[in-house]
Design an enzyme around this catalytic site. Structure first.
Site, PDB file in Angstrom:
ATOM      1  N   ALA A  88     -21.376  21.526  -1.698  1.00 34.70           N
ATOM      2  CA  ALA A  88     -20.798  22.791  -1.343  1.00 34.70           C
ATOM      3  C   ALA A  88     -21.589  24.154  -2.309  1.00 34.70           C
ATOM      4  O   ALA A  88     -21.254  25.244  -1.632  1.00 34.70           O
ATOM      5  CB  ALA A  88     -19.338  22.880  -1.389  1.00 34.70           C
ATOM      6  N   LYS A  89     -21.715  23.829  -3.233  1.00 33.75           N
ATOM      7  CA  LYS A  89     -22.507  24.930  -4.326  1.00 33.75           C
ATOM      8  C   LYS A  89     -21.507  26.099  -4.243  1.00 33.75           C
ATOM      9  O   LYS A  89     -21.929  27.230  -4.162  1.00 33.75           O
ATOM     10  CB  LYS A  89     -23.745  25.566  -3.608  1.00 33.75           C
ATOM     11  CG  LYS A  89     -24.799  24.052  -3.523  1.00 33.75           C
ATOM     12  CD  LYS A  89     -26.602  24.696  -3.272  1.00 33.75           C
ATOM     13  CE  LYS A  89     -27.457  23.629  -3.544  1.00 33.75           C
ATOM     14  NZ  LYS A  89     -27.105  22.444  -2.549  1.00 33.75           N
ATOM     15  N   ARG A  90     -20.263  25.845  -4.504  1.00 30.17           N
ATOM     16  CA  ARG A  90     -19.422  26.829  -4.782  1.00 30.17           C
ATOM     17  C   ARG A  90     -19.289  27.613  -6.068  1.00 30.17           C
ATOM     18  O   ARG A  90     -19.766  27.254  -6.897  1.00 30.17           O
ATOM     19  CB  ARG A  90     -17.916  26.348  -4.616  1.00 30.17           C
ATOM     20  CG  ARG A  90     -17.676  25.682  -3.121  1.00 30.17           C
ATOM     21  CD  ARG A  90     -17.763  26.825  -1.882  1.00 30.17           C
ATOM     22  NE  ARG A  90     -17.187  26.140  -0.722  1.00 30.17           N
ATOM     23  CZ  ARG A  90     -17.992  25.630   0.195  1.00 30.17           C
ATOM     24  NH1 ARG A  90     -19.029  25.826   0.367  1.00 30.17           N
ATOM     25  NH2 ARG A  90     -17.450  25.209   1.503  1.00 30.17           N
ATOM     26  N   THR A 141     -20.686  20.184  -6.350  1.00 28.51           N
ATOM     27  CA  THR A 141     -21.612  21.144  -6.883  1.00 28.51           C
ATOM     28  C   THR A 141     -21.122  22.595  -7.095  1.00 28.51           C
ATOM     29  O   THR A 141     -20.591  23.235  -6.054  1.00 28.51           O
ATOM     30  CB  THR A 141     -22.957  21.265  -6.030  1.00 28.51           C
ATOM     31  OG1 THR A 141     -22.701  21.598  -4.503  1.00 28.51           O
ATOM     32  CG2 THR A 141     -23.634  19.672  -5.869  1.00 28.51           C
ATOM     33  N   ASP A 172     -27.647  28.499  -0.273  1.00 32.05           N
ATOM     34  CA  ASP A 172     -28.221  27.039  -0.391  1.00 32.05           C
ATOM     35  C   ASP A 172     -29.935  27.121   0.243  1.00 32.05           C
ATOM     36  O   ASP A 172     -29.953  28.356   0.628  1.00 32.05           O
ATOM     37  CB  ASP A 172     -27.344  26.063   0.767  1.00 32.05           C
ATOM     38  CG  ASP A 172     -27.793  24.640  -0.160  1.00 32.05           C
ATOM     39  OD1 ASP A 172     -28.784  24.280   0.049  1.00 32.05           O
ATOM     40  OD2 ASP A 172     -26.556  24.174  -0.479  1.00 32.05           O
TER      41      ASP A 172
END
Lengths: 305, 305
Positions: A106-108, A135, B110
């Site tokens: 989720a690349k938070r 992530t 992303d």
């Protein structure tokens, strides 16, 4: 794996299976096989989330016992609105039942109480969308990572911090030269202390992992020097052009071949051309073949690299 | 505002209202007033999402016609699982009905098809969770922003790219010196071209905005030099300690006072101590007073700064 240390649990499974494949669960709507399609397949159609659910149910059924880790990509669920997030919720439950570890991609990244919100959403023991790992994006700085690191320590969960991503544009910020090293190396150095604090008792690997693209093997080696105990999540293998040998360049010798991370395959693994069928037996065979090929490729790489 | 240019729509409203206040919708569970609480208020309790919905329904009812923009913080909805995202969905619909512009603060970032997924989730004309604008994290590089920039151009939506955030840790990556300038300035320079491409016909302001914390007024001035047509989203005003005069330091003279962005207040605006009540009339009065104070503070700042 509630309560168990994430890195210990992951590496134990990787050793037992003999390969570091992570199955990326990116349900591209246009690629979902005819067998599972329902309705218009438009993002706003409620039946689309049902199609995604039935597709991923079938996928994780075939992955169970064969891979250590699956990595759902949050954007593909969010694009279906709340029904997509409900499909993610059900997928997480399904994976738990099948004993598949889950890394939510989720690349938070946020600060203060908002970062705590993300930790509560995805990592805490009673999180509604609890994954085994998440992530994180480090652009907002070390303090922005703290709530998830704290939750990782308490809940036995893991995090993977973006260092050097697989895309060409990763040069723009991550490779910017600063005081003799690229920005991503400074990020790596800032993780050394929390990384050591999250080392697992069984394997010595840390629950604080990092992301380094398969397209940048030299950087993976450098990341290994800077963070000897961090697991590496390696995207960009397969569809994005990174080969198996390059993908494990940051790995080190272990009791069952080279180890120290997982290599993700999403599109190439889930959507081989042969799987575009409306016949269940054909689809199963195509997915199994794709899985067997990726496993074999990576098993060789960790044996010989 | 479907179809209308985001920056034109936002600035027209700011001019008409005479202040640049953006109301941050951060439903802190512990702070939701007794009037709206239901059940245990634990994140996993289905009634918690209902409480959040009823609280925010009442809040946006009071904000309608008084502020140009509201900024829900995605983490506070995600922490309630799919029911929280459904509450966000309903909030978005409610705001559209009340003619409140919505900036979703999700700080997404992303690459490739995943970035396209986020654009489809939040910005495209038929997005299930369509907002008028979205915050983006630039750590993955210029190519990671493209899908949302493209969607902004097509759907009339806006984006706000993080440059210099309000937290102390923003120094770690954003302030790293590189070739004579901090990293965030290099990010700003890389946005100059797409920023100009997204300028609105009515006001000359771009749909590509940036984020600069109220705690860093000198950097806001510098960001204004680098990106003269970018709207600035200014967090950190109020609870985080930034004053009104500092918060508008990146603004420039306009037809109705200084303009060029919005100043966000979340916690101080939504949760004044007097609003912790179970009486509807008291709560309404407390929220109105808090709103009037913030509006007055910022209206003075753009008139005199």
């Amino acid at each position: 794996m509630q309560g168990e240390h994430f890195a210990d649990a992951l590496i134990a499974r990787v050793r037992a299976l003999g390969h570091p494949l992570c199955a990326g669960l990116d349900p591209h709507l246009a690629l979902i096989p005819p067998l599972f399609r329902r309705g218009s397949m438009a993002p706003g159609d409620p039946r689309t989330a049902e199609a995604v659910e039935s597709f991923l149910d079938a996928v994780v059924e075939r992955l169970a016992g064969r891979v250590a880790l699956v990595k759902p990509q949050s954007a593909f669920f969010e694009q279906l609105g709340w029904r997509g997030v409900r499909a993610l919720d059900r997928l997480l439950a399904r994976c738990r039942a099948l004993d598949l570890l889950v890394l939510l991609d989720a690349k938070r990244g946020d600060i203060g109480s908002t970062a705590e919100g993300y930790a509560r959403a995805y990592l805490s023991a009673d999180a509604p969308l609890r994954a085994d790992a998440l992530t994180l994006n480090p652009y907002l700085g070390r303090d922005s990572l703290e709530p998830c690191l704290k939750e990782a320590g308490q809940a036995g969960a893991g995090v993977f911090v973006l260092l050097k991503t697989s895309n060409p544009g990763s040069r723009d910020v991550q490779d910017r030269p600063s005081e003799g090293a690229p920005v991503w190396e400074h990020v790596a150095r800032s993780l050394a202390e929390p990384c050591d604090a999250l080392v697992g008792p069984a394997t010595g690997w840390s629950a604080l992992g990092v992301v380094v693209g398969a397209t940048f093997p030299a950087q993976a080696e450098r990341a290994r020097e800077l963070l000897p105990r961090s697991l590496q999540l390696v995207p960009g293998y397969g569809a994005q052009g990174g080969g198996a040998a390059d993908a494990v360049r940051g790995f080190v010798p272990g009791p069952a071949g080279r180890e120290g991370g997982v290599v993700n395959s999403s599109r190439a693994l889930l959507f081989p051309p042969e799987a575009a069928t409306d016949r269940a037996a054909h689809w199963e065979a195509a997915l199994d073949a794709s899985l067997t090929a990726a496993i074999g490729d990576l098993a060789s790489a960790i044996a010989t690299a």
